[in-house]
Scaffold this motif. Sequence first.
Motif, PDB file in Angstrom:
ATOM      1  N   LEU A  56      -9.780 -16.241 -38.908  1.00  0.00           N
ATOM      2  CA  LEU A  56      -9.785 -17.457 -38.090  1.00  0.00           C
ATOM      3  C   LEU A  56      -9.073 -17.228 -36.768  1.00  0.00           C
ATOM      4  O   LEU A  56      -9.479 -17.770 -35.731  1.00  0.00           O
ATOM      5  N   ASP A  57      -8.025 -16.421 -36.778  1.00  0.00           N
ATOM      6  CA  ASP A  57      -7.331 -16.103 -35.534  1.00  0.00           C
ATOM      7  C   ASP A  57      -8.259 -15.334 -34.592  1.00  0.00           C
ATOM      8  O   ASP A  57      -8.300 -15.613 -33.387  1.00  0.00           O
ATOM      9  N   ASP A  58      -9.021 -14.395 -35.145  1.00  0.00           N
ATOM     10  CA  ASP A  58      -9.997 -13.658 -34.329  1.00  0.00           C
ATOM     11  C   ASP A  58     -11.084 -14.592 -33.803  1.00  0.00           C
ATOM     12  O   ASP A  58     -11.523 -14.463 -32.650  1.00  0.00           O
ATOM     13  N   VAL A  59     -11.525 -15.535 -34.640  1.00  0.00           N
ATOM     14  CA  VAL A  59     -12.550 -16.492 -34.218  1.00  0.00           C
ATOM     15  C   VAL A  59     -12.017 -17.371 -33.088  1.00  0.00           C
ATOM     16  O   VAL A  59     -12.720 -17.627 -32.102  1.00  0.00           O
ATOM     17  N   ALA A  60     -10.768 -17.826 -33.211  1.00  0.00           N
ATOM     18  CA  ALA A  60     -10.175 -18.656 -32.149  1.00  0.00           C
ATOM     19  C   ALA A  60     -10.136 -17.872 -30.836  1.00  0.00           C
ATOM     20  O   ALA A  60     -10.481 -18.414 -29.773  1.00  0.00           O
ATOM     21  N   ALA A  61      -9.721 -16.618 -30.889  1.00  0.00           N
ATOM     22  CA  ALA A  61      -9.692 -15.791 -29.672  1.00  0.00           C
ATOM     23  C   ALA A  61     -11.101 -15.613 -29.112  1.00  0.00           C
ATOM     24  O   ALA A  61     -11.314 -15.686 -27.893  1.00  0.00           O
ATOM     25  N   TRP A  62     -12.076 -15.403 -29.998  1.00  0.00           N
ATOM     26  CA  TRP A  62     -13.473 -15.242 -29.568  1.00  0.00           C
ATOM     27  C   TRP A  62     -13.987 -16.525 -28.913  1.00  0.00           C
ATOM     28  O   TRP A  62     -14.637 -16.473 -27.857  1.00  0.00           O
ATOM     29  N   LEU A  63     -13.686 -17.666 -29.523  1.00  0.00           N
ATOM     30  CA  LEU A  63     -14.113 -18.943 -28.944  1.00  0.00           C
ATOM     31  C   LEU A  63     -13.484 -19.149 -27.567  1.00  0.00           C
ATOM     32  O   LEU A  63     -14.165 -19.585 -26.626  1.00  0.00           O
ATOM     33  N   ASN A  64     -12.204 -18.848 -27.451  1.00  0.00           N
ATOM     34  CA  ASN A  64     -11.541 -19.007 -26.153  1.00  0.00           C
ATOM     35  C   ASN A  64     -12.170 -18.099 -25.097  1.00  0.00           C
ATOM     36  O   ASN A  64     -12.394 -18.517 -23.965  1.00  0.00           O
ATOM     37  N   ARG A  65     -12.459 -16.878 -25.470  1.00  0.00           N
ATOM     38  CA  ARG A  65     -13.028 -15.904 -24.530  1.00  0.00           C
ATOM     39  C   ARG A  65     -14.486 -16.236 -24.200  1.00  0.00           C
ATOM     40  O   ARG A  65     -14.929 -16.076 -23.065  1.00  0.00           O
ATOM     41  N   SER A  66     -15.218 -16.732 -25.180  1.00  0.00           N
ATOM     42  CA  SER A  66     -16.660 -16.923 -25.001  1.00  0.00           C
ATOM     43  C   SER A  66     -17.066 -18.336 -24.577  1.00  0.00           C
ATOM     44  O   SER A  66     -18.121 -18.494 -23.953  1.00  0.00           O
ATOM     45  N   TYR A  67     -16.279 -19.349 -24.931  1.00  0.00           N
ATOM     46  CA  TYR A  67     -16.732 -20.729 -24.723  1.00  0.00           C
ATOM     47  C   TYR A  67     -15.745 -21.655 -24.039  1.00  0.00           C
ATOM     48  O   TYR A  67     -16.093 -22.787 -23.720  1.00  0.00           O
ATOM     49  N   ALA A  68     -14.504 -21.257 -23.838  1.00  0.00           N
ATOM     50  CA  ALA A  68     -13.506 -22.169 -23.276  1.00  0.00           C
ATOM     51  C   ALA A  68     -13.459 -22.042 -21.755  1.00  0.00           C
ATOM     52  O   ALA A  68     -12.636 -21.329 -21.197  1.00  0.00           O
ATOM     53  N   TRP A  69     -14.349 -22.749 -21.094  1.00  0.00           N
ATOM     54  CA  TRP A  69     -14.375 -22.734 -19.640  1.00  0.00           C
ATOM     55  C   TRP A  69     -13.303 -23.660 -19.093  1.00  0.00           C
ATOM     56  O   TRP A  69     -12.604 -23.330 -18.134  1.00  0.00           O
ATOM     57  N   ALA A  74      -9.871 -24.918 -24.742  1.00  0.00           N
ATOM     58  CA  ALA A  74      -9.157 -23.730 -25.210  1.00  0.00           C
ATOM     59  C   ALA A  74      -8.320 -24.051 -26.439  1.00  0.00           C
ATOM     60  O   ALA A  74      -7.605 -25.056 -26.477  1.00  0.00           O
ATOM     61  N   ILE A  75      -8.428 -23.212 -27.434  1.00  0.00           N
ATOM     62  CA  ILE A  75      -7.631 -23.357 -28.651  1.00  0.00           C
ATOM     63  C   ILE A  75      -6.260 -22.762 -28.350  1.00  0.00           C
ATOM     64  O   ILE A  75      -6.165 -21.596 -27.953  1.00  0.00           O
ATOM     65  N   PRO A  76      -5.192 -23.530 -28.543  1.00  0.00           N
ATOM     66  CA  PRO A  76      -3.863 -22.996 -28.226  1.00  0.00           C
ATOM     67  C   PRO A  76      -3.447 -21.923 -29.232  1.00  0.00           C
ATOM     68  O   PRO A  76      -3.900 -21.914 -30.374  1.00  0.00           O
TER      69      PRO A  76
END
Length: 180
Positions: A56-69, A74-76
């Motif tokens: 889940l930590d990797d997914v959060a980082a991936w979401l931030n990098r890929s989708y958090a404009w 952004a997931i804190p």
Amino acid sequence: MAVPFPPPPREIRRAFEQLRQAEEAGLEPAGLRLLDRPWEPATCSAHVRTRLWPWLDDVAAWLNRSYAWQTAQAIPSCWPAHPHLVHELAVLACLRATAGDAAAPHALEEWHRYALPAFHARLAERLGIGCPPGRHTDWPARSWAAEYTSPQATTARHALFDRDLSVTPTGHRPQAAEGQ
């Protein structure tokens, strides 16, 4: 350009497969609740959670990098300290993993159309920019939750429940039966 989605660890994939097999075999919902369900971390064994948290930590980082404009998307880094994010992120990650394994693009398109935007909307609504980088904001509603579970508030709610149960649908209190 595009960073691949972090693959679920073997234990998470095994849990998905066991649930799929149990469902195909017609296992009753009560039986399914006995199996690890990674989208609901509290249902998972310690062994599965040991693999679930880093994923889940990797997914959060991936979401931030890929989708958090925007910052509200952004997931804190303190996401594990926010129970609502733990619940939401686990569901989103599991949906994405299963959509990515589909034989056709429809499930992934639905993830992009519904799951991800809904996650971002709830994230912005519940957290906003409440936890800027390096500054975790503690739960603002803590005092409200503490008051809700206080003995006085619990007693008052139960008294209202009891009063409701002592009134008939017509608004009259039932007559005590003879001999009571």
